[in-house]
Design a protein around this motif. Structure first.
Motif, mmCIF file in Angstrom:
data_model
loop_
_atom_site.group_PDB
_atom_site.id
_atom_site.type_symbol
_atom_site.label_atom_id
_atom_site.label_comp_id
_atom_site.label_asym_id
_atom_site.label_seq_id
_atom_site.Cartn_x
_atom_site.Cartn_y
_atom_site.Cartn_z
ATOM 1 N N ASN A 1 -1.598 8.056 6.561
ATOM 2 C CA ASN A 1 -2.502 6.963 6.246
ATOM 3 C C ASN A 1 -3.903 7.548 6.088
ATOM 4 O O ASN A 1 -4.494 8.055 7.041
ATOM 5 C CB ASN A 1 -2.467 5.909 7.355
ATOM 6 C CG ASN A 1 -3.300 4.705 7.037
ATOM 7 O OD1 ASN A 1 -4.475 4.813 6.736
ATOM 8 N ND2 ASN A 1 -2.681 3.545 7.115
ATOM 9 N N GLU B 1 2.294 5.770 6.536
ATOM 10 C CA GLU B 1 2.551 4.511 5.864
ATOM 11 C C GLU B 1 3.651 4.707 4.838
ATOM 12 O O GLU B 1 3.833 5.800 4.308
ATOM 13 C CB GLU B 1 1.286 3.950 5.216
ATOM 14 C CG GLU B 1 0.667 4.809 4.149
ATOM 15 C CD GLU B 1 -0.634 4.225 3.629
ATOM 16 O OE1 GLU B 1 -0.915 3.046 3.843
ATOM 17 O OE2 GLU B 1 -1.375 4.975 2.991
ATOM 18 N N GLU C 1 5.418 4.061 1.267
ATOM 19 C CA GLU C 1 5.098 3.789 -0.128
ATOM 20 C C GLU C 1 6.364 3.916 -0.962
ATOM 21 O O GLU C 1 7.270 4.664 -0.610
ATOM 22 C CB GLU C 1 4.031 4.743 -0.645
ATOM 23 C CG GLU C 1 2.688 4.560 0.026
ATOM 24 C CD GLU C 1 1.606 5.475 -0.528
ATOM 25 O OE1 GLU C 1 1.899 6.309 -1.405
ATOM 26 O OE2 GLU C 1 0.460 5.359 -0.068
#
Length: 124
Positions: A83, A99, A101
């Motif tokens: 992140n 994170e 994606e």
């Protein structure tokens, strides 16, 4: 009472035939196991996402061959990347914040990525 000669005969351990495992003979197909085209395409997608986007983990959710004048591949993948917002804050962390994606990629016949796009999954 058992005499000594009979006692020795009964006490002798049974000898087992040794088991020797020999590999199967090499056939022309098994002598050189080429990487399949699908495996090579998967490896190219994983390598691109790890090196270019810094993916910590890659999960390919879809990969299909396409024909656009020459053979190529279309792939979808879910990746975990650091992140950047948390990284920019410079906070001392005990674990890296990642994170999720989602990306779509297009590869040509030489397994070179010629397009990729970050897609946002629909909020359902």
């Amino acid at each position: 009472m058992v005499q000594k000669s009979e006692k020795d005969e009964h006490a002798a351990p049974h000898q087992k035939t040794p088991i020797i495992k020999t590999p199967p003979p090499l056939t022309p197909e098994s002598a050189v196991a080429p990487i399949g085209r699908l495996s090579a395409a998967r490896a190219a997608v994983q390598r691109f996402l790890a090196t270019e986007l810094g993916a910590q983990e890659v999960r390919i959710t879809k990969i299909v061959p396409v024909d656009r004048g020459s053979e190529g591949w279309s792939a979808e993948a879910e990746i975990l990347v650091p992140n950047l917002e948390v990284k920019m804050l410079g906070l001392p962390l005990t674990q890296e914040v990642l994170e999720r994606e989602h990306y779509t990629l297009e590869l040509d016949a030489d397994l070179t990525v010629w397009s990729y796009e970050n897609v946002r999954p629909e909020d359902g």
